[in-house]
Design a protein around this motif. Structure first.
Motif, PDB file in Angstrom:
ATOM      1  N   MET A   1      37.258 -12.731  -9.974  1.00 23.97           N
ATOM      2  CA  MET A   1      37.447 -14.126  -9.683  1.00 23.97           C
ATOM      3  C   MET A   1      36.103 -14.848  -9.616  1.00 23.97           C
ATOM      4  SD  MET A   1      39.952 -15.678  -7.019  1.00 23.97           S
ATOM      5  CE  MET A   1      39.670 -16.640  -5.701  1.00 23.97           C
ATOM      6  N   LEU A   2      35.105 -14.169  -9.058  1.00 23.27           N
ATOM      7  CA  LEU A   2      33.782 -14.780  -9.012  1.00 23.27           C
ATOM      8  C   LEU A   2      33.195 -14.925 -10.415  1.00 23.27           C
ATOM      9  CD1 LEU A   2      32.263 -13.026  -5.902  1.00 23.27           C
ATOM     10  CD2 LEU A   2      32.954 -15.403  -6.118  1.00 23.27           C
ATOM     11  N   ARG A   3      33.543 -14.003 -11.302  1.00 20.38           N
ATOM     12  CA  ARG A   3      33.047 -14.092 -12.673  1.00 20.38           C
ATOM     13  C   ARG A   3      33.561 -15.375 -13.337  1.00 20.38           C
ATOM     14  NH1 ARG A   3      34.842  -9.647 -16.788  1.00 20.38           N
ATOM     15  NH2 ARG A   3      34.523  -8.434 -14.922  1.00 20.38           N
ATOM     16  N   TRP A   4      34.859 -15.673 -13.143  1.00 18.08           N
ATOM     17  CA  TRP A   4      35.433 -16.892 -13.729  1.00 18.08           C
ATOM     18  C   TRP A   4      34.805 -18.135 -13.121  1.00 18.08           C
ATOM     19  CZ3 TRP A   4      37.702 -17.127 -18.138  1.00 18.08           C
ATOM     20  CH2 TRP A   4      38.390 -16.033 -18.613  1.00 18.08           C
ATOM     21  N   ALA A   5      34.574 -18.114 -11.822  1.00 15.37           N
ATOM     22  CA  ALA A   5      33.950 -19.269 -11.169  1.00 15.37           C
ATOM     23  C   ALA A   5      32.549 -19.498 -11.728  1.00 15.37           C
ATOM     24  CB  ALA A   5      33.900 -19.052  -9.666  1.00 15.37           C
ATOM     25  N   LEU A   6      31.814 -18.418 -11.942  1.00 14.73           N
ATOM     26  CA  LEU A   6      30.474 -18.551 -12.496  1.00 14.73           C
ATOM     27  C   LEU A   6      30.515 -19.063 -13.938  1.00 14.73           C
ATOM     28  CD1 LEU A   6      27.505 -18.153 -11.901  1.00 14.73           C
ATOM     29  CD2 LEU A   6      27.703 -15.825 -12.736  1.00 14.73           C
ATOM     30  N   ILE A   7      31.460 -18.583 -14.713  1.00 11.71           N
ATOM     31  CA  ILE A   7      31.606 -19.059 -16.095  1.00 11.71           C
ATOM     32  C   ILE A   7      31.928 -20.550 -16.120  1.00 11.71           C
ATOM     33  CG2 ILE A   7      33.069 -18.906 -18.161  1.00 11.71           C
ATOM     34  CD1 ILE A   7      33.238 -15.862 -17.584  1.00 11.71           C
ATOM     35  N   LEU A  41      35.126 -25.374  -7.250  1.00  6.98           N
ATOM     36  CA  LEU A  41      35.803 -24.107  -7.523  1.00  6.98           C
ATOM     37  C   LEU A  41      34.857 -22.920  -7.362  1.00  6.98           C
ATOM     38  CD1 LEU A  41      37.976 -25.009 -10.633  1.00  6.98           C
ATOM     39  CD2 LEU A  41      38.768 -24.518  -8.315  1.00  6.98           C
ATOM     40  N   PHE A  42      33.622 -23.079  -7.778  1.00  2.00           N
ATOM     41  CA  PHE A  42      32.640 -22.011  -7.634  1.00  2.00           C
ATOM     42  C   PHE A  42      32.374 -21.694  -6.170  1.00  2.00           C
ATOM     43  CE2 PHE A  42      28.128 -20.862  -7.083  1.00  2.00           C
ATOM     44  CZ  PHE A  42      28.155 -19.612  -7.701  1.00  2.00           C
ATOM     45  N   VAL A  43      32.178 -22.728  -5.360  1.00  2.00           N
ATOM     46  CA  VAL A  43      31.890 -22.520  -3.941  1.00  2.00           C
ATOM     47  C   VAL A  43      33.085 -21.886  -3.235  1.00  2.00           C
ATOM     48  CG1 VAL A  43      31.406 -23.712  -1.762  1.00  2.00           C
ATOM     49  CG2 VAL A  43      30.148 -24.331  -3.828  1.00  2.00           C
ATOM     50  N   LEU A  46      33.300 -18.280  -4.278  1.00  2.00           N
ATOM     51  CA  LEU A  46      32.214 -17.531  -3.664  1.00  2.00           C
ATOM     52  C   LEU A  46      32.535 -17.200  -2.209  1.00  2.00           C
ATOM     53  CD1 LEU A  46      29.340 -16.461  -4.224  1.00  2.00           C
ATOM     54  CD2 LEU A  46      28.489 -18.614  -3.340  1.00  2.00           C
ATOM     55  N   ILE A  47      33.029 -18.180  -1.473  1.00  2.00           N
ATOM     56  CA  ILE A  47      33.386 -17.958  -0.069  1.00  2.00           C
ATOM     57  C   ILE A  47      34.550 -16.985   0.038  1.00  2.00           C
ATOM     58  CG2 ILE A  47      34.332 -19.073   1.984  1.00  2.00           C
ATOM     59  CD1 ILE A  47      32.665 -21.555   1.191  1.00  2.00           C
ATOM     60  N   ALA A  48      35.550 -17.131  -0.824  1.00  2.00           N
ATOM     61  CA  ALA A  48      36.700 -16.226  -0.798  1.00  2.00           C
ATOM     62  C   ALA A  48      36.275 -14.803  -1.145  1.00  2.00           C
ATOM     63  CB  ALA A  48      37.769 -16.707  -1.771  1.00  2.00           C
ATOM     64  N   GLY A  49      35.356 -14.643  -2.061  1.00  2.00           N
ATOM     65  CA  GLY A  49      34.878 -13.322  -2.434  1.00  2.00           C
ATOM     66  C   GLY A  49      34.092 -12.663  -1.317  1.00  2.00           C
ATOM     67  N   MET A  50      33.297 -13.443  -0.604  1.00  2.00           N
ATOM     68  CA  MET A  50      32.535 -12.895   0.515  1.00  2.00           C
ATOM     69  C   MET A  50      33.446 -12.559   1.690  1.00  2.00           C
ATOM     70  SD  MET A  50      29.149 -15.193   0.765  1.00  2.00           S
ATOM     71  CE  MET A  50      27.851 -15.126  -0.423  1.00  2.00           C
ATOM     72  N   ALA A  51      34.424 -13.392   1.932  1.00  2.00           N
ATOM     73  CA  ALA A  51      35.326 -13.171   3.064  1.00  2.00           C
ATOM     74  C   ALA A  51      36.247 -11.981   2.804  1.00  2.00           C
ATOM     75  CB  ALA A  51      36.152 -14.431   3.335  1.00  2.00           C
ATOM     76  N   GLY A  52      36.669 -11.798   1.567  1.00  2.00           N
ATOM     77  CA  GLY A  52      37.592 -10.724   1.246  1.00  2.00           C
ATOM     78  C   GLY A  52      36.934  -9.367   1.190  1.00  2.00           C
ATOM     79  N   GLY A  53      35.675  -9.326   0.842  1.00  2.00           N
ATOM     80  CA  GLY A  53      34.987  -8.051   0.723  1.00  2.00           C
ATOM     81  C   GLY A  53      35.498  -7.258  -0.472  1.00  2.00           C
ATOM     82  N   ARG A  54      35.127  -6.005  -0.516  1.00  2.00           N
ATOM     83  CA  ARG A  54      35.574  -5.137  -1.608  1.00  2.00           C
ATOM     84  C   ARG A  54      36.810  -4.370  -1.176  1.00  2.00           C
ATOM     85  NH1 ARG A  54      32.838  -3.459  -6.067  1.00  2.00           N
ATOM     86  NH2 ARG A  54      30.983  -4.636  -6.491  1.00  2.00           N
TER      87      ARG A  54
END
Length: 60
Positions: A1-7, A41-43, A46-54
């Motif tokens: 998901m972060l990859r799409w946001a960065l793209i 969308l990127f921000v 990014l926040i969702a990716g950090m909050a969710g973790g791996r």
């Protein structure tokens, strides 16, 4: 998901460069809207990716 946001963020930056630079004056408004939309969308991603973790991947 972060990859799409960065793209999408990179696409918005390219659109902003063309729109803000006067190269495509008619598309400046669209570039501004896309820039801020993809920035948000990127921000959020990014926040969702950090909050969710791996998450551990389970292969069956």
């Amino acid at each position: 998901m972060l990859r799409w946001a960065l793209i999408f963020f990179v696409v918005a930056l390219v659109a902003a460069v063309f729109g803000f630079g006067g190269i495509a004056a008619g598309a400046a408004g669209i570039a501004k809207v896309l820039f801020f939309l993809f920035l948000v969308l990127f921000v959020v991603s990014l926040i969702a990716g950090m909050a969710g973790g791996r998450r551990a991947r389970i292969d069956l």
